[in-house]
Design a protein around this motif. Structure first.
Motif, PDB file in Angstrom:
ATOM      1  N   THR A 102       0.806  -1.215  -0.029  1.00  0.00           N
ATOM      2  CA  THR A 102       0.182   0.069  -0.153  1.00  0.00           C
ATOM      3  C   THR A 102       0.801   1.298   0.117  1.00  0.00           C
ATOM      4  OG1 THR A 102      -1.665  -1.056   1.324  1.00  0.00           O
ATOM      5  CG2 THR A 102      -1.765   1.229   1.155  1.00  0.00           C
ATOM      6  N   VAL A 103       0.467   2.241  -0.902  1.00  0.00           N
ATOM      7  CA  VAL A 103       1.128   3.721  -0.721  1.00  0.00           C
ATOM      8  C   VAL A 103       0.110   4.519  -0.424  1.00  0.00           C
ATOM      9  CG1 VAL A 103       2.110   5.833  -1.948  1.00  0.00           C
ATOM     10  CG2 VAL A 103       2.823   3.083  -2.434  1.00  0.00           C
ATOM     11  N   TYR A 104       0.245   5.224   0.900  1.00  0.00           N
ATOM     12  CA  TYR A 104      -0.683   6.477   1.260  1.00  0.00           C
ATOM     13  C   TYR A 104       0.076   7.632   0.390  1.00  0.00           C
ATOM     14  CZ  TYR A 104      -2.505   3.299   4.739  1.00  0.00           C
ATOM     15  OH  TYR A 104      -3.034   2.044   5.240  1.00  0.00           O
ATOM     16  N   TRP A 105      -0.785   8.382  -0.498  1.00  0.00           N
ATOM     17  CA  TRP A 105      -0.637   9.379  -1.106  1.00  0.00           C
ATOM     18  C   TRP A 105      -1.224  10.768  -0.706  1.00  0.00           C
ATOM     19  CZ3 TRP A 105       0.465   9.838  -7.089  1.00  0.00           C
ATOM     20  CH2 TRP A 105       0.927  11.023  -7.294  1.00  0.00           C
ATOM     21  N   ASP A 106      -1.051  11.618   0.192  1.00  0.00           N
ATOM     22  CA  ASP A 106      -1.684  12.823   0.596  1.00  0.00           C
ATOM     23  C   ASP A 106      -1.427  13.913  -0.239  1.00  0.00           C
ATOM     24  OD1 ASP A 106      -2.591  11.316   2.620  1.00  0.00           O
ATOM     25  OD2 ASP A 106      -1.493  12.223   4.406  1.00  0.00           O
ATOM     26  N   LEU A 107      -2.303  14.275  -0.876  1.00  0.00           N
ATOM     27  CA  LEU A 107      -2.066  15.424  -1.833  1.00  0.00           C
ATOM     28  C   LEU A 107      -2.097  16.710  -0.998  1.00  0.00           C
ATOM     29  CD1 LEU A 107      -4.301  14.589  -4.665  1.00  0.00           C
ATOM     30  CD2 LEU A 107      -1.935  14.082  -4.678  1.00  0.00           C
ATOM     31  N   SER A 108      -1.349  17.818  -1.665  1.00  0.00           N
ATOM     32  CA  SER A 108      -1.393  19.137  -1.154  1.00  0.00           C
ATOM     33  C   SER A 108      -2.534  19.572  -1.613  1.00  0.00           C
ATOM     34  CB  SER A 108      -0.210  19.796  -1.828  1.00  0.00           C
ATOM     35  OG  SER A 108      -0.085  21.377  -1.440  1.00  0.00           O
ATOM     36  N   PRO A 109      -3.186  20.705  -0.824  1.00  0.00           N
ATOM     37  CA  PRO A 109      -4.321  21.511  -1.532  1.00  0.00           C
ATOM     38  C   PRO A 109      -3.824  22.396  -2.417  1.00  0.00           C
ATOM     39  CG  PRO A 109      -3.815  22.116   0.742  1.00  0.00           C
ATOM     40  CD  PRO A 109      -2.757  21.187   0.364  1.00  0.00           C
ATOM     41  N   ASP A 110      -2.510  22.766  -2.519  1.00  0.00           N
ATOM     42  CA  ASP A 110      -2.111  23.718  -3.552  1.00  0.00           C
ATOM     43  C   ASP A 110      -2.040  22.878  -5.092  1.00  0.00           C
ATOM     44  OD1 ASP A 110      -1.764  25.441  -1.474  1.00  0.00           O
ATOM     45  OD2 ASP A 110       0.194  24.700  -0.982  1.00  0.00           O
ATOM     46  N   ALA A 111      -1.634  23.652  -5.879  1.00  0.00           N
ATOM     47  CA  ALA A 111      -1.732  23.106  -7.307  1.00  0.00           C
ATOM     48  C   ALA A 111      -0.536  22.394  -7.340  1.00  0.00           C
ATOM     49  CB  ALA A 111      -1.619  24.333  -8.191  1.00  0.00           C
ATOM     50  N   LEU A 127       2.634  -2.206  -6.327  1.00  0.00           N
ATOM     51  CA  LEU A 127       1.722  -2.232  -5.134  1.00  0.00           C
ATOM     52  C   LEU A 127       0.486  -2.831  -5.404  1.00  0.00           C
ATOM     53  CD1 LEU A 127       0.289   1.443  -4.235  1.00  0.00           C
ATOM     54  CD2 LEU A 127       1.552   0.737  -6.282  1.00  0.00           C
ATOM     55  N   LEU A 128      -0.442  -3.071  -4.392  1.00  0.00           N
ATOM     56  CA  LEU A 128      -1.722  -3.621  -4.576  1.00  0.00           C
ATOM     57  C   LEU A 128      -2.768  -2.546  -4.418  1.00  0.00           C
ATOM     58  CD1 LEU A 128      -1.642  -7.305  -2.924  1.00  0.00           C
ATOM     59  CD2 LEU A 128      -1.301  -6.503  -5.315  1.00  0.00           C
ATOM     60  N   MET A 129      -2.653  -1.528  -3.422  1.00  0.00           N
ATOM     61  CA  MET A 129      -3.652  -0.475  -3.318  1.00  0.00           C
ATOM     62  C   MET A 129      -2.756   1.139  -2.938  1.00  0.00           C
ATOM     63  SD  MET A 129      -5.768  -2.364   0.067  1.00  0.00           S
ATOM     64  CE  MET A 129      -4.212  -2.846   0.784  1.00  0.00           C
ATOM     65  N   LEU A 130      -3.694   1.867  -3.775  1.00  0.00           N
ATOM     66  CA  LEU A 130      -3.092   3.288  -3.310  1.00  0.00           C
ATOM     67  C   LEU A 130      -4.231   3.869  -2.583  1.00  0.00           C
ATOM     68  CD1 LEU A 130      -1.433   5.875  -3.922  1.00  0.00           C
ATOM     69  CD2 LEU A 130      -3.048   5.719  -6.176  1.00  0.00           C
ATOM     70  N   GLN A 131      -3.734   4.642  -1.632  1.00  0.00           N
ATOM     71  CA  GLN A 131      -4.826   5.290  -0.678  1.00  0.00           C
ATOM     72  C   GLN A 131      -4.515   6.569  -1.127  1.00  0.00           C
ATOM     73  OE1 GLN A 131      -7.169   3.920   1.263  1.00  0.00           O
ATOM     74  NE2 GLN A 131      -6.488   1.771   1.461  1.00  0.00           N
ATOM     75  N   LEU A 132      -5.326   7.319  -1.781  1.00  0.00           N
ATOM     76  CA  LEU A 132      -5.181   8.710  -2.279  1.00  0.00           C
ATOM     77  C   LEU A 132      -6.024   9.585  -1.396  1.00  0.00           C
ATOM     78  CD1 LEU A 132      -3.748  10.603  -4.298  1.00  0.00           C
ATOM     79  CD2 LEU A 132      -5.732   9.903  -5.937  1.00  0.00           C
ATOM     80  N   TYR A 133      -5.473  10.582  -0.814  1.00  0.00           N
ATOM     81  CA  TYR A 133      -6.150  11.459   0.040  1.00  0.00           C
ATOM     82  C   TYR A 133      -6.065  12.948  -0.543  1.00  0.00           C
ATOM     83  CZ  TYR A 133      -7.760  14.437   3.968  1.00  0.00           C
ATOM     84  OH  TYR A 133      -8.345  15.401   4.696  1.00  0.00           O
ATOM     85  N   ASP A 134      -7.203  13.440  -1.004  1.00  0.00           N
ATOM     86  CA  ASP A 134      -7.323  14.919  -1.608  1.00  0.00           C
ATOM     87  C   ASP A 134      -8.330  15.706  -0.575  1.00  0.00           C
ATOM     88  OD1 ASP A 134      -7.682  17.162  -3.211  1.00  0.00           O
ATOM     89  OD2 ASP A 134      -8.773  16.406  -4.619  1.00  0.00           O
ATOM     90  N   PRO A 135      -7.543  16.653   0.062  1.00  0.00           N
ATOM     91  CA  PRO A 135      -8.090  17.503   1.266  1.00  0.00           C
ATOM     92  C   PRO A 135      -8.854  18.632   0.467  1.00  0.00           C
ATOM     93  CG  PRO A 135      -6.034  18.174   1.096  1.00  0.00           C
ATOM     94  CD  PRO A 135      -6.023  16.890   0.232  1.00  0.00           C
TER      95      PRO A 135
END
Lengths: 287, 95
Positions: A8-17, A35-43
């Protein structure tokens, strides 16, 4: 079990461009890690172009993408004429129920409830809310200690109190739950051992912070390297990553004779590190 | 005879990368992952996993018999034991 590449990769995005080059390069590097899972977080308040671009790059690949977004972002996607997102699941991020009561998420999406010391007593109400609104998926995500959050944990008395309150609220049957904290898990599943086999930081998981830092886990604020300095695969194979994994696998000396060690395996190592600046310290949630 | 069906939520991967180990774990051929649980597979188990979806136990025995220098009953027992462990963990179900 120790893995050469994360699951798993946890990828937290920046709110900026974010630049297209960065998105494209990092997406390719993540795919190289098989990897098998991507945990993408877009705030963002509206689904960002970066998130859409990443989803597009993972489309058709053998990676299950979970997208965690704000409720406002989800509502804007729902209102869009082309809302089809090629993801395995969508989770609505929240840390309180007030914002959701006015516009509850529709069936088919899950809830990602960021638990902290101020809102944990709401958890029974969260369960009831899910049941009432046909939400069958609930995630209690890992704390982002690399972002400087105050470490959260429940002591044994609080775990028991939560366990009782959850039972009084009707229990969690029918909910598909993901809980990363072995002690929070115990309040929800008092008779089921924690399934994750100890801290998985730098083993089954790796985390990418909004500023491009690569960490063993969102809850373990030891920066391994930065995106662009090396490829992600190089960082995963680096001696820095292996060294920290070795240290994580060492049992804290205070735990060595504990009967619960086979289940908790020393608890959350990141939390111990942040609270006591040492891996060789008991997780306070065990006290 | 019931058919074996993969749980569609299970994710799996063949392990091809070789790196310096950080523990004494044996090298694994593949992994299954579902709901926070991970299972390591040796080559034999990985082969069964890859071909079992939609098949019966007897069909698996017939498929695998030419590959192994063991008697049929031993192979049947080994496959059944592995499938039962998969079933207990929710990685497969019987239909």
């Amino acid at each position: 079990m120790e893995l050469a590449l994360p699951i798993t990769v946890y990828w937290d995005l920046s709110p900026d461009a974010i630049s297209c080059d960065y998105i494209s390069r990092l997406s390719s590097e993540i795919l190289e890690c098989r990897l098998l899972m991507l945990q993408l977080y877009d705030p963002s308040l509206e689904l960002s172009d970066a998130a859409l671009s990443i989803i597009e790059q993972f489309k058709g690949k053998q990676v299950a993408v979970t997208l965690t977004i704000s409720n406002s972002s989800f509502l804007s996607v729902s209102a869009d004429s082309n809302p089809e997102l090629a993801v395995k699941e969508i989770l609505i991020a929240c840390d309180g129920l007030e914002s959701l009561k006015e516009y509850p998420p529709s069936e088919g999406v899950g809830l990602s409830f960021f638990v902290n010391s101020k809102n944990w007593t709401e958890l029974p109400e969260v369960i009831s809310f899910c049941r009432k609104n046909g939400i069958s998926r609930l995630v209690l995500p890992m704390q982002r200690l690399y972002a400087g959050e105050e470490p959260f944990f429940l002591n044994r008395q609080e775990q028991k109190r939560l366990e009782t309150a959850l039972a009084e609220a009707g229990g969690t049957e029918g909910l598909k739950l993901t809980i990363h904290d072995p002690f929070l898990w115990r309040a929800f599943n008092p008779s089921t051992p924690f399934p994750q086999g100890g801290c998985q930081a730098a083993n089954t998981m790796i985390a990418i912070s909004p500023d491009g830092g690569v960490y063993p886990c969102p809850t373990l604020p030891v920066r391994l390297d930065g995106v662009g300095d090396k490829t992600l695969k190089e960082i995963v194979a680096s001696s820095a990553k292996k060294d920290i994994r070795r240290r994580i696998l060492e049992t804290p000396s205070a735990c060595s004779s504990c009967q619960e060690l086979p289940v908790c395996k020393g608890g959350c190592r990141g939390r111990s590190l942040v609270m006591h600046t040492s891996f060789d310290y008991i997780d306070d949630a065990c006290k | 005879m019931p058919k074996i069906m993969h749980n569609p939520d299970v994710l799996w991967r063949r392990e091809t990368e070789v790196t310096d180990p950080v523990s004494d774990d044996e090298t694994v051929a593949g992994i299954l992952f579902s709901g926070g649980s991970m299972l390591s597979l040796n080559e034999f188990a990985l082969e069964i996993w890859q071909i079992c979806d939609g098949k019966t136990l007897e069909e698996l025995v017939v498929s695998l018999m030419p590959e192994f220098d063991i008697d049929e009953e031993t192979l049947r027992l080994d496959i059944r034991e592995f499938l039962d462990s998969l079933s207990q963990k929710g990685f497969i179900r019987y239909e």
